[in-house]
Structure formats: structure tokens, C-alpha cells
Motif scaffolding. Structure first.
Motif, PDB file in Angstrom:
ATOM      1  N   GLY A 146       0.793  -1.222   0.000  1.00 50.77           N
ATOM      2  CA  GLY A 146       0.000   0.000   0.000  1.00 50.77           C
ATOM      3  C   GLY A 146       0.823   1.267   0.000  1.00 50.77           C
ATOM      4  N   SER A 147       2.071   1.198   0.501  1.00 45.43           N
ATOM      5  CA  SER A 147       2.875   2.405   0.637  1.00 45.43           C
ATOM      6  C   SER A 147       3.248   3.009  -0.712  1.00 45.43           C
ATOM      7  CB  SER A 147       4.156   2.097   1.426  1.00 45.43           C
ATOM      8  OG  SER A 147       4.916   3.255   1.632  1.00 45.43           O
ATOM      9  N   ILE A 148       3.517   2.156  -1.687  1.00 46.90           N
ATOM     10  CA  ILE A 148       3.897   2.659  -3.007  1.00 46.90           C
ATOM     11  C   ILE A 148       2.751   3.440  -3.654  1.00 46.90           C
ATOM     12  CG2 ILE A 148       4.584   1.979  -5.343  1.00 46.90           C
ATOM     13  CD1 ILE A 148       6.181  -0.295  -4.070  1.00 46.90           C
ATOM     14  N   PRO A 149       1.543   2.850  -3.773  1.00 53.34           N
ATOM     15  CA  PRO A 149       0.454   3.653  -4.351  1.00 53.34           C
ATOM     16  C   PRO A 149       0.020   4.811  -3.469  1.00 53.34           C
ATOM     17  CG  PRO A 149      -0.374   1.523  -3.590  1.00 53.34           C
ATOM     18  CD  PRO A 149       1.120   1.456  -3.525  1.00 53.34           C
ATOM     19  N   LYS A 150       0.204   4.682  -2.136  1.00 57.98           N
ATOM     20  CA  LYS A 150      -0.177   5.778  -1.235  1.00 57.98           C
ATOM     21  C   LYS A 150       0.634   7.033  -1.535  1.00 57.98           C
ATOM     22  CE  LYS A 150       1.499   5.963   2.929  1.00 57.98           C
ATOM     23  NZ  LYS A 150       1.782   5.744   4.381  1.00 57.98           N
ATOM     24  N   SER A 151       1.952   6.892  -1.596  1.00 60.24           N
ATOM     25  CA  SER A 151       2.798   8.048  -1.879  1.00 60.24           C
ATOM     26  C   SER A 151       2.582   8.559  -3.295  1.00 60.24           C
ATOM     27  CB  SER A 151       4.274   7.682  -1.677  1.00 60.24           C
ATOM     28  OG  SER A 151       4.551   7.426  -0.323  1.00 60.24           O
ATOM     29  N   ALA A 152       2.305   7.629  -4.221  1.00 60.69           N
ATOM     30  CA  ALA A 152       2.048   8.047  -5.600  1.00 60.69           C
ATOM     31  C   ALA A 152       0.794   8.904  -5.675  1.00 60.69           C
ATOM     32  CB  ALA A 152       1.913   6.812  -6.496  1.00 60.69           C
ATOM     33  N   VAL A 153      -0.279   8.464  -5.013  1.00 61.24           N
ATOM     34  CA  VAL A 153      -1.530   9.225  -5.001  1.00 61.24           C
ATOM     35  C   VAL A 153      -1.335  10.555  -4.286  1.00 61.24           C
ATOM     36  CG1 VAL A 153      -3.886   9.281  -4.087  1.00 61.24           C
ATOM     37  CG2 VAL A 153      -3.027   7.212  -5.184  1.00 61.24           C
ATOM     38  N   ARG A 154      -0.598  10.551  -3.183  1.00 61.00           N
ATOM     39  CA  ARG A 154      -0.394  11.768  -2.392  1.00 61.00           C
ATOM     40  C   ARG A 154       0.297  12.857  -3.209  1.00 61.00           C
ATOM     41  NH1 ARG A 154       3.756  10.867   2.138  1.00 61.00           N
ATOM     42  NH2 ARG A 154       2.132   9.431   2.836  1.00 61.00           N
TER      43      ARG A 154
END
Length: 364
Positions: A146-154
Motif C-alpha cells: 500500500g505504501s507505493i500507491p499511497k505516496s504516488a496518489v499523495r
């Protein structure tokens, strides 16, 4: 007919050429020399304004001149922000997860039960004794996925929201950075963070039980969905949105304020990675002290005992009633260390990856 097709610059209009067109005030004197035709036509071309009426062209050109970044900091293309954010998020979580594990364990160690841990050191010691060093990384898979898409979305959302708000030098004022950070936090909470955090908390809480049920990430996800449906991965959504929204609002606000202060009147001044790390750590610390109570409530709402609470407000009320106000700051110290390191690493890696992408990925 030919006059209608004649190209014009941003400053042209029906008023006399010796005066600036501002609401067609023909008596408004010219204070500064007009920009060169080349600069004016370039600004109009970058903003895509060639077919607009003159008064709309003039306004929109001033509003979107950040896209041209004349003499200032270039704006970041959303595609670059998404890619750089994903890379930064993946590297960061692999470094800082043990502190997240300890923080979550202390928050789940409710006072209503006999306390299992006497502090941070005791939590680390017992975990290593029972499960080895790998025990400190239990639940990493769910957070990494989840961390990879989380930072990407942020970062992608922040750049999408902030780019139209920047001035002609690419500078973003502090109030707008707060609003853009809030929007980025809400987006990442709904799209990624809530299901990711729910799974992470359930996996860590499961390890605390006498008979752990989940044999791995995919087995745990399948069991949770089978028993509780997809809704089981979206527990504590309200608390998560509040936490992430305020989190990113505070972080981007502080980071942007420090960046503007550091650069002063020179928007082209480069920031050394060490300076970026210091500013990022400061922004992370501010967010911890600002919203740790929301983080505690969110963690309780996503744990295996979440059924004890009717909703987010009921959870907060019961924590206050049975454990006192100090319970809202349980896990602050390990979270402070993790978040400061987290935000510092993410901003440094993000800025450096964007610089690299600017050299190999040319965008307007």
C-alpha cells in the motif's frame, strides 16, 4: 476578415498600444515597458491561450504562467510526481517499518487489559524473544503493497491541485499549500490508506493473540473478506480520512513554509538534500503532535476489537472515559521517530527522483 486572423500577443487589445489594457481603462498610464512579442507569444502558447479574447488571455496567462516557470522553479508534471512518489514510498517503508510496528503494538496494548509492555524497549525485547528479528517486520507486506500507491496518489494529487495555484515564479503560498495537502491526504485515505491500515492493524493484532490465525498476507486478506466482506477492509474510514487529511495538510504546509523561507526572493535557489531532510523531519514532527489522538482512534477502530465501538465518536468517548486523556497520546514517541524519519526520507527521495526524471523525461 484578415484582421480577425491576425495573431496577437497577451498585451494587445483595442486600447492604444501605449497603454496597458486593464478593464479597458484607456487613461491608465504605462508604468513599465511592454514585454517583448517573443515573450508574450511564448507565454500565451504555453498556456494554450491563442484563441481566447484578449481580456481572458491576459488573466489566464497571469494565472497559468507557472507552467512556463519564467526564471523560477519549474512545476512538477503529475506523471513524474506519481512515479517519484511511488519510488520514495517503497524505499521509506522498508527502512522505518519496525518503529511503526512498535507504535501500533503500544496503541493496541489497552489499559483495560493487564499491560503487556512496560515501554518501547520492552516491546522490542519481547517481540524479538518470541518471534525473532523478523517479528518486527510482521505486517510489512500489507504496508509495502500500500505504501507505493499511497505516496504516488499523495504527491500526484498535490501537484495536480497546486500547479494551477502557483504564481509566475512557481511559488505556492502557505494557505494554498495547506488546502492542497488536505486534498492529497483525503485522496490517499480513501483510495489506499484505509484498506492498507486496516489490514496492517489486523495482522499485527493477530500476532498478539495466543493462536494467530493468519498465515500470510493473501491468506489474511481472504479470511477477512470471507468473514466481513470488503467492508472489513474499510473499518475506521472516517478516522482515517480525518487523520490523513490533517496529516498531509500540516506536513505540506510546514514544508512549503520552510521552503519559501529558505529560498526567500530567489525561487531558483537549490535546496541541498540535507536541508530538505531537516525540513521534512520538522514537518513530520508537527504532524505527529497535531494529530496523534486521531491516529490512536483510527488504530482502535481498525483492530480486531473494533466491534466494541459503534463509530469513531463512540471510540473516542470510551477511550477518554476508561483510560483518560493521556491515552490519546499513547505511542507518540515511537511514532515521532518513525514519522520524522519517514517524512524526511520521502521528501529527499522524491525531490531527487524528480530531478532525475526532469533530465530523462521532457515535459512542457
Amino acid at each position: 476578415m484578415s484582421s480577425l486572423l491576425k495573431p496577437f500577443s497577451v498585451c494587445e487589445g483595442p486600447c492604444e498600444s501605449s497603454e496597458v489594457r486593464r478593464g479597458c481603462r484607456s487613461s491608465y498610464p504605462l508604468q513599465q515597458p511592454l514585454p517583448s512579442p517573443r515573450l508574450a507569444s511564448s507565454a500565451a502558447a504555453v498556456a494554450g491561450l491563442g484563441s481566447l479574447p484578449t481580456y481572458q488571455c491576459s488573466y489566464a496567462a497571469r494565472r497559468n504562467l507557472a507552467a512556463a516557470a519564467v526564471g523560477g522553479r519549474k512545476i512538477t508534471h503529475p506523471g513524474k510526481a506519481i512515479l517519484a512518489g511511488g519510488i520514495a514510498g517503497g524505499i521509506e517503508i522498508c527502512i522505518t517499518f519496525p518503529t511503526e510496528y512498535v507504535k501500533t503494538q503500544l496503541q493496541l496494548d489497552e489499559r483495560a487489559n493487564p499491560p503487556r509492555y512496560r515501554g518501547i524497549g520492552d516491546c522490542v525485547k519481547l517481540t524479538v524473544q518470541d518471534h525473532g528479528l523478523r517479528g518486527l517486520y510482521r505486517g510489512l507486506s500489507s504496508l509495502l503493497y500500500g505504501s507505493i500507491p499511497k505516496s504516488a496518489v499523495r504527491f500526484g494529487t498535490f501537484e495536480i491541485l497546486s500547479n494551477p495555484m502557483r504564481d509566475a515564479t512557481g511559488r505556492l503560498d502557505n494557505t494554498r499549500s495547506l488546502l492542497c495537502g488536505l486534498g492529497a491526504g483525503i485522496a490517499e485515505a480513501i483510495v489506499v490508506v484505509c484498506p492498507m491500515e486496516t489490514l496492517k492493524v489486523k495482522f499485527i493484532h493477530d500476532q498478539c493473540s495466543l493462536r494467530p490465525r493468519y498465515r500470510g498476507f493473501f491468506h489474511g486478506v481472504s479470511e477477512i473478506i470471507r468473514e466481513q466482506g470488503v467492508r472489513g477492509t474499510y473499518q475506521g474510514l472516517t478516522a482515517t480520512v480525518l487523520k490523513q487529511g490533517t496529516n498531509q495538510a500540516i506536513r505540506f504546509y510546514v514544508m512549503n513554509a520552510l521552503r519559501n523561507w529558505y529560498k526567500g526572493d530567489d525561487p531558483r535557489r537549490e535546496m541541498h538534500p540535507i536541508v530538505t531532510a531537516m525540513f521534512g523531519a520538522t514537518a513530520g514532527a508537527a504532524s505527529v503532535f497535531g494529530n496523534t489522538p486521531l491516529d490512536v482512534v483510527k488504530t482502535r477502530m481498525q483492530g480486531l476489537e473494533a466491534h466494541r465501538y459503534k463509530n469513531t465518536v463512540d471510540c473516542a468517548f470510551k477511550i477518554l472515559q476508561h483510560e483518560g486523556p493521556q491515552a490519546f497520546y499513547k505511542g507518540t514517541v515511537p511514532r515521532l521517530g518513525r514519522v520524522c524519519l519517514d517524512v524526511a526520507i520521502v521528501f529527499v527521495i522524491y525531490e531527487e527522483v524528480v530531478k532525475l526524471l526532469n533530465n530523462i523525461w521532457k515535459t512542457q
